[in-house]
Write an enzyme that holds these catalytic residues in place. Sequence first.
Site, PDB file in Angstrom:
ATOM      1  N   ARG A   1       0.899  -1.170   0.133  1.00 29.45           N
ATOM      2  CA  ARG A   1      -0.090  -0.046  -0.013  1.00 29.45           C
ATOM      3  C   ARG A   1       1.086   1.224  -0.065  1.00 29.45           C
ATOM      4  NH1 ARG A   1      -3.462  -0.548   5.113  1.00 29.45           N
ATOM      5  NH2 ARG A   1      -1.430  -1.275   5.550  1.00 29.45           N
TER       6      ARG A   1
ATOM      7  N   ASN B   1      -6.404  -2.447   2.231  1.00 27.09           N
ATOM      8  CA  ASN B   1      -6.375  -3.823   2.211  1.00 27.09           C
ATOM      9  C   ASN B   1      -7.859  -4.312   2.506  1.00 27.09           C
ATOM     10  OD1 ASN B   1      -3.414  -3.991   2.386  1.00 27.09           O
ATOM     11  ND2 ASN B   1      -3.212  -4.142   4.620  1.00 27.09           N
TER      12      ASN B   1
END
Length: 97
Positions: free
Chosen positions: A27, A45
């Site tokens: 990320r 996520n």
Amino acid sequence: MQDSAQLPEIIRAHVLISGRVQGVGYRYATVDTASQLGLTGWVRNLPDSRVEAVFEGARVVVEEMIRWCHSVPPAAIVQEVVTEYEEPEGLRGFEVK
């Protein structure tokens, strides 16, 4: 100065990345890369261990970002990248959700 007919087409890609993509810095690498490319959107996520992202920007840049999703960061193992194109929302900035 460009006239409006020459401005790049703005698109939105909704991307789902599966494989070993959580707990490997995916990320944060996505935020860094998207921000460097001047894209807007977000990344997060999912409970099923995938990563979900939205990228908005010029078509050529969004397509570059989608290619990037297949390859990095080094600790990640990307098995699949599924992309759907949607109507841009005019997002500002790029963030982790």
